[in-house]
Design an enzyme around this catalytic site. Structure first.
Site, PDB file in Angstrom:
ATOM      1  N   ASN A   1       0.848  -1.205   0.000  1.00  0.00           N
ATOM      2  CA  ASN A   1       0.000   0.000   0.000  1.00  0.00           C
ATOM      3  C   ASN A   1       0.876   1.244   0.000  1.00  0.00           C
ATOM      4  OD1 ASN A   1       0.535   0.821   2.845  1.00  0.00           O
ATOM      5  ND2 ASN A   1      -0.423  -1.154   3.266  1.00  0.00           N
TER       6      ASN A   1
ATOM      7  N   ASP B   1      -4.044  -6.240   5.086  1.00  0.00           N
ATOM      8  CA  ASP B   1      -5.024  -7.111   5.734  1.00  0.00           C
ATOM      9  C   ASP B   1      -4.973  -8.534   5.189  1.00  0.00           C
ATOM     10  OD1 ASP B   1      -6.207  -5.309   7.555  1.00  0.00           O
ATOM     11  OD2 ASP B   1      -7.215  -4.299   5.891  1.00  0.00           O
TER      12      ASP B   1
ATOM     13  N   ILE C   1      -1.910  -7.649  14.343  1.00  0.00           N
ATOM     14  CA  ILE C   1      -0.807  -7.512  15.305  1.00  0.00           C
ATOM     15  C   ILE C   1      -1.264  -6.746  16.541  1.00  0.00           C
ATOM     16  CG2 ILE C   1       1.545  -6.626  15.617  1.00  0.00           C
ATOM     17  CD1 ILE C   1       1.723  -6.821  12.442  1.00  0.00           C
TER      18      ILE C   1
ATOM     19  N   PHE D   1      -3.764   3.155  15.221  1.00  0.00           N
ATOM     20  CA  PHE D   1      -4.011   4.195  14.224  1.00  0.00           C
ATOM     21  C   PHE D   1      -5.133   3.712  13.317  1.00  0.00           C
ATOM     22  CE2 PHE D   1      -1.036   7.843  13.667  1.00  0.00           C
ATOM     23  CZ  PHE D   1      -0.406   7.730  14.901  1.00  0.00           C
TER      24      PHE D   1
ATOM     25  N   LYS E   1     -13.068   0.703  15.888  1.00  0.00           N
ATOM     26  CA  LYS E   1     -11.791  -0.032  16.012  1.00  0.00           C
ATOM     27  C   LYS E   1     -11.297  -0.054  17.453  1.00  0.00           C
ATOM     28  CE  LYS E   1     -10.348   0.452  11.376  1.00  0.00           C
ATOM     29  NZ  LYS E   1      -9.587   1.139  10.354  1.00  0.00           N
TER      30      LYS E   1
ATOM     31  N   LYS F   1     -10.733  -3.699  18.848  1.00  0.00           N
ATOM     32  CA  LYS F   1      -9.368  -4.149  19.177  1.00  0.00           C
ATOM     33  C   LYS F   1      -9.096  -4.128  20.684  1.00  0.00           C
ATOM     34  CE  LYS F   1      -7.727  -3.128  14.614  1.00  0.00           C
ATOM     35  NZ  LYS F   1      -6.641  -3.449  13.705  1.00  0.00           N
TER      36      LYS F   1
HETATM   37  N1  CTP Z   1      -3.181  -3.394  12.511  1.00  0.00           N
HETATM   38  C1  CTP Z   1      -2.335  -4.404  12.893  1.00  0.00           C
HETATM   39  N2  CTP Z   1      -2.327  -5.592  12.210  1.00  0.00           N
HETATM   40  C2  CTP Z   1      -3.154  -5.784  11.166  1.00  0.00           C
HETATM   41  C3  CTP Z   1      -4.040  -4.747  10.768  1.00  0.00           C
HETATM   42  C4  CTP Z   1      -4.011  -3.556  11.460  1.00  0.00           C
HETATM   43  O1  CTP Z   1      -1.557  -4.225  13.839  1.00  0.00           O
HETATM   44  N3  CTP Z   1      -3.134  -6.936  10.536  1.00  0.00           N
HETATM   45  C5  CTP Z   1      -3.185  -2.133  13.269  1.00  0.00           C
HETATM   46  C6  CTP Z   1      -2.697  -0.932  12.521  1.00  0.00           C
HETATM   47  O2  CTP Z   1      -1.306  -0.736  12.723  1.00  0.00           O
HETATM   48  C7  CTP Z   1      -3.517   0.196  13.124  1.00  0.00           C
HETATM   49  C8  CTP Z   1      -4.801  -0.463  13.488  1.00  0.00           C
HETATM   50  O3  CTP Z   1      -4.523  -1.856  13.590  1.00  0.00           O
HETATM   51  O4  CTP Z   1      -2.960   0.648  14.335  1.00  0.00           O
HETATM   52  C9  CTP Z   1      -5.931  -0.233  12.505  1.00  0.00           C
HETATM   53  O5  CTP Z   1      -5.647  -0.793  11.290  1.00  0.00           O
HETATM   54  P1  CTP Z   1      -6.635  -0.719  10.010  1.00  0.00           P
HETATM   55  O6  CTP Z   1      -6.049  -1.534   8.930  1.00  0.00           O
HETATM   56  O7  CTP Z   1      -6.946   0.691   9.689  1.00  0.00           O
HETATM   57  O8  CTP Z   1      -7.928  -1.378  10.558  1.00  0.00           O
HETATM   58  P2  CTP Z   1      -8.498  -2.785  10.340  1.00  0.00           P
HETATM   59  O9  CTP Z   1      -8.544  -3.405  11.681  1.00  0.00           O
HETATM   60  O10 CTP Z   1      -7.724  -3.516   9.321  1.00  0.00           O
HETATM   61  O11 CTP Z   1      -9.979  -2.492   9.837  1.00  0.00           O
HETATM   62  P3  CTP Z   1     -10.527  -2.110   8.348  1.00  0.00           P
HETATM   63  O12 CTP Z   1      -9.795  -2.962   7.364  1.00  0.00           O
HETATM   64  O13 CTP Z   1     -11.941  -2.354   8.475  1.00  0.00           O
HETATM   65  O14 CTP Z   1     -10.253  -0.649   8.157  1.00  0.00           O
END
Ligand code: CTP
Length: 408
Positions: free
Chosen positions: A216, A285, A315, A333, A347, A351
Protein backbone atom coordinates in the site's frame (compact mmCIF):
# COMPACT_ATOMS: atom_id res chain seq x y z
CA UNK A 1 7.07 20.99 6.96
CA UNK A 2 4.13 23.22 7.74
CA UNK A 3 6.09 26.32 8.58
CA UNK A 4 7.25 25.70 12.14
CA UNK A 5 11.01 25.78 12.69
CA UNK A 6 12.48 23.34 15.17
CA UNK A 7 14.94 25.79 16.76
CA UNK A 8 12.81 28.91 16.44
CA UNK A 9 13.87 31.60 18.94
CA UNK A 10 16.69 29.47 20.39
CA UNK A 11 19.86 31.43 21.04
CA UNK A 12 22.87 29.21 20.51
CA UNK A 13 26.56 29.90 21.02
CA UNK A 14 28.42 27.67 18.58
CA UNK A 15 31.92 27.23 19.96
CA UNK A 16 34.76 25.92 17.79
CA UNK A 17 37.97 24.57 19.29
CA UNK A 18 40.88 23.39 17.15
CA UNK A 19 40.46 20.36 14.87
CA UNK A 20 39.90 19.26 11.29
CA UNK A 21 36.22 18.80 12.14
CA UNK A 22 35.93 22.61 12.08
CA UNK A 23 34.95 22.14 8.43
CA UNK A 24 31.74 20.43 9.62
CA UNK A 25 30.99 23.39 11.90
CA UNK A 26 30.40 25.54 8.81
CA UNK A 27 27.53 23.32 7.70
CA UNK A 28 26.31 23.04 11.28
CA UNK A 29 26.07 26.84 11.60
CA UNK A 30 24.03 26.89 8.41
CA UNK A 31 21.69 24.11 9.58
CA UNK A 32 21.11 25.77 12.95
CA UNK A 33 20.24 29.06 11.25
CA UNK A 34 17.93 27.25 8.83
CA UNK A 35 16.19 25.62 11.80
CA UNK A 36 15.41 29.10 13.17
CA UNK A 37 18.18 29.50 15.78
CA UNK A 38 20.13 32.67 16.31
CA UNK A 39 23.76 31.57 16.20
CA UNK A 40 26.72 33.39 17.74
CA UNK A 41 30.03 31.79 16.83
CA UNK A 42 32.96 31.85 19.26
CA UNK A 43 36.29 30.40 18.08
CA UNK A 44 39.50 29.54 19.85
CA UNK A 45 42.83 30.68 18.39
CA UNK A 46 43.48 27.09 17.25
CA UNK A 47 40.08 26.88 15.51
CA UNK A 48 40.98 29.90 13.35
CA UNK A 49 43.86 27.83 11.95
CA UNK A 50 41.33 25.38 10.48
CA UNK A 51 38.54 27.65 9.21
CA UNK A 52 38.32 31.42 8.96
CA UNK A 53 36.05 33.61 11.10
CA UNK A 54 34.95 35.20 7.81
CA UNK A 55 33.30 31.94 6.72
CA UNK A 56 31.64 31.46 10.09
CA UNK A 57 30.45 35.08 10.16
CA UNK A 58 28.90 34.77 6.71
CA UNK A 59 27.08 31.54 7.63
CA UNK A 60 25.88 32.62 11.08
CA UNK A 61 25.06 36.22 10.16
CA UNK A 62 26.96 37.58 13.17
CA UNK A 63 30.51 38.79 13.71
CA UNK A 64 32.58 35.98 15.25
CA UNK A 65 34.13 36.54 18.69
CA UNK A 66 37.60 35.09 19.24
CA UNK A 67 39.07 36.98 22.18
CA UNK A 68 38.09 38.06 25.66
CA UNK A 69 39.85 41.33 24.88
CA UNK A 70 37.36 42.15 22.10
CA UNK A 71 37.06 45.94 22.29
CA UNK A 72 33.63 45.88 20.57
CA UNK A 73 32.03 44.85 23.88
CA UNK A 74 31.23 48.16 25.64
CA UNK A 75 31.88 46.73 29.12
CA UNK A 76 34.70 44.48 27.87
CA UNK A 77 33.02 41.42 29.38
CA UNK A 78 32.29 39.23 26.36
CA UNK A 79 32.18 36.11 28.55
CA UNK A 80 29.37 37.50 30.70
CA UNK A 81 27.39 39.22 27.94
CA UNK A 82 27.39 36.23 25.60
CA UNK A 83 26.54 33.53 28.12
CA UNK A 84 23.71 35.55 29.72
CA UNK A 85 21.94 35.77 26.36
CA UNK A 86 22.26 32.12 25.32
CA UNK A 87 20.02 29.06 25.77
CA UNK A 88 22.91 26.70 25.07
CA UNK A 89 26.60 26.58 24.22
CA UNK A 90 27.37 23.86 21.68
CA UNK A 91 31.11 23.24 21.32
CA UNK A 92 31.65 21.50 17.98
CA UNK A 93 34.35 20.42 17.58
CA UNK A 94 35.38 19.92 21.19
CA UNK A 95 39.08 18.99 21.10
CA UNK A 96 40.86 16.83 23.69
CA UNK A 97 42.68 19.94 24.94
CA UNK A 98 39.46 21.91 25.22
CA UNK A 99 37.86 19.21 27.37
CA UNK A 100 40.99 19.10 29.53
CA UNK A 101 40.53 22.84 30.09
CA UNK A 102 36.86 22.33 30.98
CA UNK A 103 37.64 19.50 33.40
CA UNK A 104 40.10 21.75 35.22
CA UNK A 105 37.88 24.82 35.15
CA UNK A 106 40.50 26.80 33.24
CA UNK A 107 39.75 30.05 31.43
CA UNK A 108 42.79 30.63 29.21
CA UNK A 109 40.65 31.49 26.18
CA UNK A 110 37.28 33.12 25.69
CA UNK A 111 35.45 29.88 24.83
CA UNK A 112 36.54 28.05 28.00
CA UNK A 113 35.94 31.22 30.04
CA UNK A 114 32.44 31.41 28.60
CA UNK A 115 31.67 27.81 29.59
CA UNK A 116 32.91 28.51 33.13
CA UNK A 117 30.97 31.78 33.45
CA UNK A 118 27.66 30.51 32.07
CA UNK A 119 24.63 30.34 34.39
CA UNK A 120 24.39 26.53 34.28
CA UNK A 121 20.69 26.36 35.22
CA UNK A 122 19.55 28.24 32.11
CA UNK A 123 22.41 27.89 29.63
CA UNK A 124 23.16 24.26 28.77
CA UNK A 125 26.60 23.07 27.66
CA UNK A 126 26.80 20.47 24.89
CA UNK A 127 30.07 19.02 23.65
CA UNK A 128 30.69 17.29 20.32
CA UNK A 129 34.13 15.68 20.71
CA UNK A 130 36.33 15.30 17.62
CA UNK A 131 39.79 13.76 17.68
CA UNK A 132 42.01 10.89 16.65
CA UNK A 133 40.87 7.54 18.10
CA UNK A 134 43.98 7.13 20.29
CA UNK A 135 43.44 10.58 21.77
CA UNK A 136 39.79 9.76 22.45
CA UNK A 137 40.64 6.38 24.02
CA UNK A 138 43.42 7.87 26.20
CA UNK A 139 42.58 7.56 29.91
CA UNK A 140 43.28 11.28 30.39
CA UNK A 141 40.64 12.21 27.79
CA UNK A 142 38.15 9.72 29.20
CA UNK A 143 38.74 11.16 32.67
CA UNK A 144 38.19 14.70 31.39
CA UNK A 145 35.02 13.77 29.51
CA UNK A 146 33.64 11.99 32.58
CA UNK A 147 34.46 15.08 34.66
CA UNK A 148 32.78 17.42 32.15
CA UNK A 149 29.69 15.18 32.25
CA UNK A 150 29.69 15.11 36.04
CA UNK A 151 29.87 18.90 35.96
CA UNK A 152 26.68 19.02 33.87
CA UNK A 153 27.81 18.91 30.22
CA UNK A 154 25.97 16.77 27.68
CA UNK A 155 28.32 14.84 25.39
CA UNK A 156 27.12 14.18 21.82
CA UNK A 157 28.95 11.31 20.15
CA UNK A 158 31.64 10.86 19.01
CA UNK A 159 30.95 8.44 16.15
CA UNK A 160 33.14 5.66 14.82
CA UNK A 161 34.43 5.58 11.25
CA UNK A 162 37.09 6.91 8.87
CA UNK A 163 39.21 9.63 10.41
CA UNK A 164 40.98 12.57 8.77
CA UNK A 165 44.31 11.03 9.89
CA UNK A 166 43.59 7.93 7.80
CA UNK A 167 42.91 5.69 10.79
CA UNK A 168 39.56 4.09 11.54
CA UNK A 169 37.96 4.22 14.97
CA UNK A 170 36.02 6.15 17.55
CA UNK A 171 36.48 9.92 17.70
CA UNK A 172 34.77 11.36 14.61
CA UNK A 173 32.57 14.34 15.25
CA UNK A 174 28.87 13.71 14.53
CA UNK A 175 27.66 15.11 11.21
CA UNK A 176 26.03 18.55 11.06
CA UNK A 177 22.49 17.18 10.65
CA UNK A 178 22.99 14.71 13.49
CA UNK A 179 24.16 17.52 15.77
CA UNK A 180 21.19 19.66 14.76
CA UNK A 181 18.82 16.78 15.62
CA UNK A 182 20.60 16.25 18.95
CA UNK A 183 20.14 19.92 19.80
CA UNK A 184 16.45 19.84 18.83
CA UNK A 185 15.99 16.71 20.97
CA UNK A 186 17.85 18.31 23.88
CA UNK A 187 15.21 21.04 24.14
CA UNK A 188 12.23 18.63 24.16
CA UNK A 189 10.62 17.91 27.55
CA UNK A 190 11.58 14.42 28.81
CA UNK A 191 7.99 13.26 29.24
CA UNK A 192 8.75 9.59 28.59
CA UNK A 193 12.03 9.31 30.51
CA UNK A 194 12.46 5.80 31.88
CA UNK A 195 9.73 4.38 29.61
CA UNK A 196 10.08 1.93 26.75
CA UNK A 197 8.04 2.31 23.58
CA UNK A 198 7.51 -0.19 20.75
CA UNK A 199 6.38 1.26 17.38
CA UNK A 200 5.33 -0.35 14.10
CA UNK A 201 5.59 1.77 10.95
CA UNK A 202 5.29 1.70 7.18
CA UNK A 203 3.45 -0.68 4.88
CA UNK A 204 3.93 -4.42 4.66
CA UNK A 205 4.68 -6.24 1.43
CA UNK A 206 2.95 -9.56 0.76
CA UNK A 207 4.70 -11.60 -1.91
CA UNK A 208 2.79 -13.03 -4.88
CA UNK A 209 5.95 -14.45 -6.42
CA UNK A 210 9.68 -13.49 -6.20
CA UNK A 211 9.14 -10.24 -8.13
CA UNK A 212 5.58 -9.11 -7.36
CA UNK A 213 3.55 -8.39 -4.29
CA UNK A 214 0.62 -6.67 -2.61
CA UNK A 215 1.38 -3.51 -0.64
CA UNK A 216 0.00 0.00 0.00
CA UNK A 217 0.96 3.67 -0.16
CA UNK A 218 2.04 4.13 3.47
CA UNK A 219 5.34 6.04 3.53
CA UNK A 220 6.13 5.29 7.19
CA UNK A 221 6.68 9.00 7.87
CA UNK A 222 4.13 9.29 10.71
CA UNK A 223 5.49 6.21 12.48
CA UNK A 224 9.12 7.31 12.08
CA UNK A 225 8.16 10.78 13.34
CA UNK A 226 6.50 9.20 16.37
CA UNK A 227 9.56 7.02 17.07
CA UNK A 228 11.75 10.13 16.86
CA UNK A 229 9.45 12.16 19.14
CA UNK A 230 9.33 9.34 21.71
CA UNK A 231 13.15 9.08 21.71
CA UNK A 232 13.44 12.88 22.06
CA UNK A 233 11.11 12.61 25.07
CA UNK A 234 13.60 10.26 26.72
CA UNK A 235 11.99 6.87 25.94
CA UNK A 236 13.93 3.82 24.89
CA UNK A 237 12.38 3.12 21.47
CA UNK A 238 12.18 -0.01 19.31
CA UNK A 239 10.86 0.57 15.79
CA UNK A 240 9.65 -2.38 13.70
CA UNK A 241 9.55 -1.03 10.15
CA UNK A 242 8.06 -2.39 6.95
CA UNK A 243 9.81 -1.66 3.63
CA UNK A 244 10.42 2.13 3.57
CA UNK A 245 13.27 4.39 2.53
CA UNK A 246 13.59 6.52 5.65
CA UNK A 247 16.57 7.23 7.87
CA UNK A 248 16.43 5.72 11.36
CA UNK A 249 15.84 8.45 13.96
CA UNK A 250 18.73 8.88 16.39
CA UNK A 251 18.85 6.54 19.39
CA UNK A 252 16.06 4.37 17.98
CA UNK A 253 16.61 0.61 17.68
CA UNK A 254 15.20 -0.41 14.28
CA UNK A 255 14.15 -3.87 13.10
CA UNK A 256 13.31 -4.19 9.40
CA UNK A 257 10.65 -6.61 8.24
CA UNK A 258 8.78 -7.15 4.98
CA UNK A 259 5.52 -9.03 5.49
CA UNK A 260 2.71 -8.79 8.05
CA UNK A 261 3.63 -12.19 9.47
CA UNK A 262 7.27 -11.10 9.91
CA UNK A 263 6.06 -7.92 11.63
CA UNK A 264 3.79 -9.99 13.88
CA UNK A 265 6.63 -12.40 14.75
CA UNK A 266 9.00 -9.50 15.53
CA UNK A 267 6.48 -7.57 17.64
CA UNK A 268 4.89 -10.27 19.80
CA UNK A 269 8.01 -11.35 21.74
CA UNK A 270 9.07 -7.68 22.18
CA UNK A 271 5.70 -6.37 23.37
CA UNK A 272 5.87 -7.66 26.97
CA UNK A 273 9.23 -5.88 27.39
CA UNK A 274 7.77 -2.45 26.54
CA UNK A 275 5.52 -0.08 28.50
CA UNK A 276 3.73 1.37 25.47
CA UNK A 277 2.90 -0.03 22.01
CA UNK A 278 2.02 2.36 19.18
CA UNK A 279 0.83 0.62 16.00
CA UNK A 280 1.17 3.11 13.15
CA UNK A 281 1.90 0.49 10.47
CA UNK A 282 -0.48 0.10 7.56
CA UNK A 283 -0.42 -3.68 7.77
CA UNK A 284 -1.79 -5.44 4.68
CA UNK A 285 -5.02 -7.11 5.73
CA UNK A 286 -4.60 -9.99 3.30
CA UNK A 287 -1.77 -11.93 1.67
CA UNK A 288 -1.74 -14.35 -1.27
CA UNK A 289 -2.59 -17.82 0.05
CA UNK A 290 0.62 -19.20 -1.43
CA UNK A 291 3.53 -17.24 -2.87
CA UNK A 292 4.98 -18.84 -6.00
CA UNK A 293 8.66 -19.76 -5.75
CA UNK A 294 9.13 -18.88 -9.39
CA UNK A 295 7.91 -15.87 -11.31
CA UNK A 296 4.38 -16.38 -12.63
CA UNK A 297 4.43 -16.37 -16.46
CA UNK A 298 1.67 -15.45 -18.90
CA UNK A 299 0.30 -18.61 -20.48
CA UNK A 300 -0.84 -16.94 -23.71
CA UNK A 301 -4.55 -17.54 -23.03
CA UNK A 302 -5.19 -13.87 -22.21
CA UNK A 303 -6.56 -14.87 -18.77
CA UNK A 304 -5.03 -13.54 -15.56
CA UNK A 305 -4.22 -16.09 -12.85
CA UNK A 306 -6.70 -15.96 -9.97
CA UNK A 307 -5.24 -14.80 -6.70
CA UNK A 308 -6.53 -16.41 -3.55
CA UNK A 309 -6.08 -14.20 -0.49
CA UNK A 310 -6.01 -15.15 3.19
CA UNK A 311 -6.23 -12.81 6.19
CA UNK A 312 -3.11 -11.67 7.98
CA UNK A 313 -2.80 -11.78 11.77
CA UNK A 314 -3.97 -8.58 13.48
CA UNK A 315 -0.81 -7.51 15.31
CA UNK A 316 -2.38 -4.79 17.41
CA UNK A 317 -5.29 -6.99 18.48
CA UNK A 318 -2.85 -9.80 19.36
CA UNK A 319 -0.79 -7.46 21.57
CA UNK A 320 -3.96 -6.08 23.17
CA UNK A 321 -5.00 -9.67 24.02
CA UNK A 322 -1.78 -10.50 25.87
CA UNK A 323 -2.25 -11.35 29.56
CA UNK A 324 -2.49 -8.14 31.53
CA UNK A 325 0.97 -8.50 33.16
CA UNK A 326 2.58 -8.77 29.71
CA UNK A 327 0.50 -6.19 27.90
CA UNK A 328 1.89 -2.77 27.02
CA UNK A 329 -0.48 0.22 26.92
CA UNK A 330 -1.73 0.09 23.30
CA UNK A 331 -2.33 2.92 20.83
CA UNK A 332 -3.79 2.15 17.40
CA UNK A 333 -4.01 4.20 14.22
CA UNK A 334 -7.00 4.26 11.92
CA UNK A 335 -6.41 5.38 8.35
CA UNK A 336 -9.84 5.90 6.83
CA UNK A 337 -11.19 7.41 3.66
CA UNK A 338 -14.51 8.56 5.24
CA UNK A 339 -16.50 8.65 8.53
CA UNK A 340 -13.22 8.89 10.41
CA UNK A 341 -14.48 9.22 13.99
CA UNK A 342 -17.15 6.51 13.66
CA UNK A 343 -14.68 4.01 12.21
CA UNK A 344 -12.00 4.94 14.73
CA UNK A 345 -14.40 4.39 17.64
CA UNK A 346 -15.46 1.01 16.23
CA UNK A 347 -11.79 -0.03 16.01
CA UNK A 348 -11.12 1.16 19.57
CA UNK A 349 -13.79 -1.25 20.79
CA UNK A 350 -13.10 -4.11 18.37
CA UNK A 351 -9.37 -4.15 19.18
CA UNK A 352 -9.88 -3.57 22.90
CA UNK A 353 -7.37 -0.69 23.21
CA UNK A 354 -7.42 2.52 25.27
CA UNK A 355 -6.57 5.05 22.53
CA UNK A 356 -6.86 5.26 18.75
CA UNK A 357 -5.51 7.97 16.46
CA UNK A 358 -7.55 8.65 13.35
CA UNK A 359 -6.32 10.21 10.13
CA UNK A 360 -7.58 10.38 6.59
CA UNK A 361 -5.37 7.78 4.93
CA UNK A 362 -5.34 8.66 1.23
CA UNK A 363 -4.96 12.39 2.00
CA UNK A 364 -1.88 11.96 4.19
CA UNK A 365 0.17 9.08 2.72
CA UNK A 366 3.63 10.31 1.75
CA UNK A 367 3.08 13.88 2.92
CA UNK A 368 5.12 15.68 5.58
CA UNK A 369 2.04 17.05 7.31
CA UNK A 370 -1.13 15.53 8.66
CA UNK A 371 -4.04 16.18 10.98
CA UNK A 372 -5.22 13.78 13.64
CA UNK A 373 -8.19 13.05 15.84
CA UNK A 374 -7.61 11.15 19.08
CA UNK A 375 -10.47 8.90 20.15
CA UNK A 376 -10.75 7.29 23.56
CA UNK A 377 -13.36 6.58 26.24
CA UNK A 378 -13.47 10.28 27.20
CA UNK A 379 -14.29 11.59 23.73
CA UNK A 380 -12.48 13.07 20.76
CA UNK A 381 -9.55 15.49 20.63
CA UNK A 382 -8.55 17.10 17.35
CA UNK A 383 -4.91 17.88 16.60
CA UNK A 384 -5.07 20.45 13.78
CA UNK A 385 -2.91 20.28 10.64
CA UNK A 386 0.83 20.47 11.35
CA UNK A 387 4.02 18.69 10.36
CA UNK A 388 4.11 14.99 11.26
CA UNK A 389 6.93 15.59 13.74
CA UNK A 390 4.98 18.39 15.47
CA UNK A 391 1.92 16.12 15.69
CA UNK A 392 4.07 13.24 16.93
CA UNK A 393 5.36 15.45 19.77
CA UNK A 394 1.78 16.37 20.71
CA UNK A 395 0.84 12.70 20.65
CA UNK A 396 3.79 11.91 22.94
CA UNK A 397 2.44 14.49 25.38
CA UNK A 398 -1.06 12.99 25.31
CA UNK A 399 0.27 9.45 25.75
CA UNK A 400 2.54 10.54 28.61
CA UNK A 401 -0.50 12.04 30.36
CA UNK A 402 -2.93 9.20 29.71
CA UNK A 403 -1.00 5.94 29.84
CA UNK A 404 -1.41 3.77 32.87
CA UNK A 405 1.05 1.00 33.66
CA UNK A 406 -0.49 -2.45 33.80
CA UNK A 407 0.34 -4.50 36.90
CA UNK A 408 3.49 -6.49 36.08
N1 CTP B 1 -3.18 -3.39 12.51
C1 CTP B 1 -2.33 -4.40 12.89
N2 CTP B 1 -2.33 -5.59 12.21
C2 CTP B 1 -3.15 -5.78 11.17
C3 CTP B 1 -4.04 -4.75 10.77
C4 CTP B 1 -4.01 -3.56 11.46
O1 CTP B 1 -1.56 -4.22 13.84
N3 CTP B 1 -3.13 -6.94 10.54
C5 CTP B 1 -3.18 -2.13 13.27
C6 CTP B 1 -2.70 -0.93 12.52
O2 CTP B 1 -1.31 -0.74 12.72
C7 CTP B 1 -3.52 0.20 13.12
C8 CTP B 1 -4.80 -0.46 13.49
O3 CTP B 1 -4.52 -1.86 13.59
O4 CTP B 1 -2.96 0.65 14.34
C9 CTP B 1 -5.93 -0.23 12.51
O5 CTP B 1 -5.65 -0.79 11.29
P1 CTP B 1 -6.64 -0.72 10.01
O6 CTP B 1 -6.05 -1.53 8.93
O7 CTP B 1 -6.95 0.69 9.69
O8 CTP B 1 -7.93 -1.38 10.56
P2 CTP B 1 -8.50 -2.79 10.34
O9 CTP B 1 -8.54 -3.40 11.68
O10 CTP B 1 -7.72 -3.52 9.32
O11 CTP B 1 -9.98 -2.49 9.84
P3 CTP B 1 -10.53 -2.11 8.35
O12 CTP B 1 -9.79 -2.96 7.36
O13 CTP B 1 -11.94 -2.35 8.47
O14 CTP B 1 -10.25 -0.65 8.16
Amino acid sequence: MSGELELQDRRIILGLSGGIACYKAAELARELVRAGASVQVVMTEAATQFITPVTMQALSGHAVVTSQWDAREPNNMAHINLSREADAILVAPASADFMAQLAQGRADELLALLCLARPAERCALLLAPAMNREMWAHPATQRNVAQARADGATVLGPAAGDQACGEIGNGRMLEALELRDELVAFFQPKRLAGRSVLVTAGPTFEAIDPVRGVTNHSSGKMGFAFARAAAEAGAQVTLVAGPVHLATPRHVCRIDVTSARQMHDAVLPLAPRHDIFVATAAVADWRPASAGEQKLKKDGSGRAPSLELVENPDILAAVARLPVQQRPWCVGFAAESHDLVRHAREKLQRKGIPLIVGNLGPATFGRDDNQLVLVDARGETELPAASKIALARQLVQVIAERWEPHPR
